[in-house]
Design a protein around this motif. Structure first.
Motif, PDB file in Angstrom:
ATOM      1  N   PRO A 145      31.315 107.993  82.192  1.00  0.00           N
ATOM      2  CA  PRO A 145      31.334 109.235  82.938  1.00  0.00           C
ATOM      3  C   PRO A 145      31.116 110.457  82.068  1.00  0.00           C
ATOM      4  O   PRO A 145      30.770 111.519  82.561  1.00  0.00           O
ATOM      5  CB  PRO A 145      32.754 109.263  83.527  1.00  0.00           C
ATOM      6  N   ASN A 146      31.335 110.329  80.733  1.00  0.00           N
ATOM      7  CA  ASN A 146      31.268 111.512  79.887  1.00  0.00           C
ATOM      8  C   ASN A 146      30.775 111.106  78.505  1.00  0.00           C
ATOM      9  O   ASN A 146      31.348 110.228  77.877  1.00  0.00           O
ATOM     10  CB  ASN A 146      32.663 112.136  79.805  1.00  0.00           C
ATOM     11  N   ALA A 147      29.723 111.746  78.038  1.00  0.00           N
ATOM     12  CA  ALA A 147      29.101 111.377  76.762  1.00  0.00           C
ATOM     13  C   ALA A 147      30.071 111.455  75.583  1.00  0.00           C
ATOM     14  O   ALA A 147      29.929 110.720  74.617  1.00  0.00           O
ATOM     15  CB  ALA A 147      27.879 112.256  76.498  1.00  0.00           C
ATOM     16  N   GLU A 148      31.079 112.325  75.657  1.00  0.00           N
ATOM     17  CA  GLU A 148      32.042 112.447  74.553  1.00  0.00           C
ATOM     18  C   GLU A 148      32.944 111.226  74.432  1.00  0.00           C
ATOM     19  O   GLU A 148      33.584 111.017  73.418  1.00  0.00           O
ATOM     20  CB  GLU A 148      32.900 113.710  74.724  1.00  0.00           C
ATOM     21  N   GLU A 149      33.031 110.424  75.492  1.00  0.00           N
ATOM     22  CA  GLU A 149      33.920 109.267  75.507  1.00  0.00           C
ATOM     23  C   GLU A 149      33.249 107.990  75.009  1.00  0.00           C
ATOM     24  O   GLU A 149      33.860 106.935  75.006  1.00  0.00           O
ATOM     25  CB  GLU A 149      34.466 109.059  76.924  1.00  0.00           C
ATOM     26  N   ILE A 150      32.012 108.061  74.579  1.00  0.00           N
ATOM     27  CA  ILE A 150      31.268 106.875  74.145  1.00  0.00           C
ATOM     28  C   ILE A 150      31.766 106.438  72.768  1.00  0.00           C
ATOM     29  O   ILE A 150      31.885 107.247  71.862  1.00  0.00           O
ATOM     30  CB  ILE A 150      29.756 107.170  74.073  1.00  0.00           C
ATOM     31  N   SER A 151      32.006 105.147  72.619  1.00  0.00           N
ATOM     32  CA  SER A 151      32.458 104.633  71.325  1.00  0.00           C
ATOM     33  C   SER A 151      31.315 104.663  70.317  1.00  0.00           C
ATOM     34  O   SER A 151      30.140 104.705  70.685  1.00  0.00           O
ATOM     35  CB  SER A 151      32.968 103.197  71.476  1.00  0.00           C
ATOM     36  N   GLU A 152      31.662 104.633  69.048  1.00  0.00           N
ATOM     37  CA  GLU A 152      30.643 104.620  67.990  1.00  0.00           C
ATOM     38  C   GLU A 152      29.772 103.368  68.100  1.00  0.00           C
ATOM     39  O   GLU A 152      28.560 103.423  67.872  1.00  0.00           O
ATOM     40  CB  GLU A 152      31.298 104.699  66.613  1.00  0.00           C
ATOM     41  N   LEU A 153      30.369 102.231  68.451  1.00  0.00           N
ATOM     42  CA  LEU A 153      29.601 100.990  68.594  1.00  0.00           C
ATOM     43  C   LEU A 153      28.586 101.108  69.726  1.00  0.00           C
ATOM     44  O   LEU A 153      27.431 100.696  69.584  1.00  0.00           O
ATOM     45  CB  LEU A 153      30.554  99.810  68.833  1.00  0.00           C
ATOM     46  N   THR A 154      28.990 101.716  70.843  1.00  0.00           N
ATOM     47  CA  THR A 154      28.064 101.922  71.956  1.00  0.00           C
ATOM     48  C   THR A 154      26.949 102.878  71.554  1.00  0.00           C
ATOM     49  O   THR A 154      25.783 102.663  71.881  1.00  0.00           O
ATOM     50  CB  THR A 154      28.809 102.452  73.197  1.00  0.00           C
ATOM     51  N   LYS A 155      27.280 103.943  70.824  1.00  0.00           N
ATOM     52  CA  LYS A 155      26.257 104.880  70.352  1.00  0.00           C
ATOM     53  C   LYS A 155      25.219 104.170  69.487  1.00  0.00           C
ATOM     54  O   LYS A 155      24.016 104.409  69.617  1.00  0.00           O
ATOM     55  CB  LYS A 155      26.897 106.017  69.553  1.00  0.00           C
ATOM     56  N   LYS A 156      25.680 103.281  68.603  1.00  0.00           N
ATOM     57  CA  LYS A 156      24.744 102.531  67.750  1.00  0.00           C
ATOM     58  C   LYS A 156      23.848 101.630  68.579  1.00  0.00           C
ATOM     59  O   LYS A 156      22.658 101.491  68.298  1.00  0.00           O
ATOM     60  CB  LYS A 156      25.518 101.718  66.713  1.00  0.00           C
ATOM     61  N   THR A 157      24.412 101.000  69.618  1.00  0.00           N
ATOM     62  CA  THR A 157      23.607 100.151  70.496  1.00  0.00           C
ATOM     63  C   THR A 157      22.546 100.984  71.200  1.00  0.00           C
ATOM     64  O   THR A 157      21.379 100.579  71.282  1.00  0.00           O
ATOM     65  CB  THR A 157      24.489  99.428  71.526  1.00  0.00           C
ATOM     66  N   THR A 159      20.416 105.308  83.606  1.00  0.00           N
ATOM     67  CA  THR A 159      21.825 105.578  83.374  1.00  0.00           C
ATOM     68  C   THR A 159      22.361 104.419  82.553  1.00  0.00           C
ATOM     69  O   THR A 159      22.085 103.255  82.862  1.00  0.00           O
ATOM     70  CB  THR A 159      22.612 105.685  84.692  1.00  0.00           C
ATOM     71  N   TYR A 160      23.093 104.732  81.495  1.00  0.00           N
ATOM     72  CA  TYR A 160      23.654 103.707  80.633  1.00  0.00           C
ATOM     73  C   TYR A 160      25.162 103.606  80.842  1.00  0.00           C
ATOM     74  O   TYR A 160      25.828 104.616  81.049  1.00  0.00           O
ATOM     75  CB  TYR A 160      23.365 104.031  79.170  1.00  0.00           C
ATOM     76  N   HIS A 161      25.670 102.372  80.788  1.00  0.00           N
ATOM     77  CA  HIS A 161      27.090 102.111  80.988  1.00  0.00           C
ATOM     78  C   HIS A 161      27.588 101.184  79.889  1.00  0.00           C
ATOM     79  O   HIS A 161      26.847 100.326  79.413  1.00  0.00           O
ATOM     80  CB  HIS A 161      27.320 101.430  82.339  1.00  0.00           C
ATOM     81  N   ASP A 162      28.870 101.359  79.541  1.00  0.00           N
ATOM     82  CA  ASP A 162      29.506 100.406  78.632  1.00  0.00           C
ATOM     83  C   ASP A 162      30.753  99.873  79.317  1.00  0.00           C
ATOM     84  O   ASP A 162      30.958 100.094  80.508  1.00  0.00           O
ATOM     85  CB  ASP A 162      29.786 101.028  77.258  1.00  0.00           C
ATOM     86  N   LYS A 163      31.580  99.152  78.568  1.00  0.00           N
ATOM     87  CA  LYS A 163      32.742  98.501  79.162  1.00  0.00           C
ATOM     88  C   LYS A 163      33.740  99.470  79.770  1.00  0.00           C
ATOM     89  O   LYS A 163      34.595  99.084  80.554  1.00  0.00           O
ATOM     90  CB  LYS A 163      33.431  97.605  78.140  1.00  0.00           C
ATOM     91  N   ASN A 164      33.639 100.762  79.469  1.00  0.00           N
ATOM     92  CA  ASN A 164      34.535 101.768  80.029  1.00  0.00           C
ATOM     93  C   ASN A 164      34.045 102.349  81.352  1.00  0.00           C
ATOM     94  O   ASN A 164      34.750 103.123  81.989  1.00  0.00           O
ATOM     95  CB  ASN A 164      34.757 102.899  79.021  1.00  0.00           C
ATOM     96  N   SER A 165      32.838 101.979  81.765  1.00  0.00           N
ATOM     97  CA  SER A 165      32.283 102.476  83.019  1.00  0.00           C
ATOM     98  C   SER A 165      32.795 101.625  84.184  1.00  0.00           C
ATOM     99  O   SER A 165      32.911 100.399  84.048  1.00  0.00           O
ATOM    100  CB  SER A 165      30.756 102.403  82.991  1.00  0.00           C
ATOM    101  N   PRO A 166      33.096 102.253  85.318  1.00  0.00           N
ATOM    102  CA  PRO A 166      33.544 101.481  86.489  1.00  0.00           C
ATOM    103  C   PRO A 166      32.552 100.377  86.843  1.00  0.00           C
ATOM    104  O   PRO A 166      31.342 100.610  86.900  1.00  0.00           O
ATOM    105  CB  PRO A 166      33.612 102.534  87.603  1.00  0.00           C
TER     106      PRO A 166
END
Length: 103
Positions: A10-22, A42-49
C-alpha cells in the motif's frame, strides 16, 4: 513506451530491502518496452493483502490491460519469472525438499 508502472501497495516506504532488490532485478531483466500500450503495473509482496503466501523477496505483478483484465505474474528474488501461483508453490516445495502428494 506507453506502458505505465505503478507503485507497490500500500505504501512505497513500507517495502523491504529484499523486495526493493527483487524489483530492481525485474526491471533490469524484463524491460516493459515490449508490453502493450495502456497497460498498468502494480507490484505486491508478502505484506500486500491477498499475497501473504509469498516468501520474503518474492514479488507478484498485476498487469491491467485496456479492457480491465488483470494478469498476475510472479518473480523470485533472483528475478526469475513464473506465470502461475502453482508454479511458485511447486518451486517453494522443490527448493525446500518438500514432497507434495496431490490426490
Amino acid at each position: 513506451m506507453d506502458a505505465e508502472r505503478s507503485h507497490m501497495e500500500p505504501n512505497a516506504e513500507e517495502i523491504s530491502e529484499l523486495t526493493k532488490k527483487t524489483l530492481e532485478k525485474i526491471n533490469e531483466i524484463y524491460p516493459h518496452s515490449r508490453i502493450h500500450s495502456g497497460t498498468t503495473f502494480t507490484y505486491h509482496d508478502k505484506n500486500s493483502p491477498g499475497y501473504g503466501w509469498l516468501l520474503p523477496g518474492w514479488v507478484a505483478e498485476e498487469r491491467r490491460g485496456k479492457t480491465g483484465k488483470i494478469h498476475r505474474y510472479y518473480y523470485d528474488p533472483r528475478g526469475r519469472f513464473y506465470k502461475t501461483q502453482k508454479m511458485v508453490l511447486d518451486t517453494f516445495a522443490e527448493e525446500n525438499g518438500i514432497i507434495v502428494l496431490d490426490t
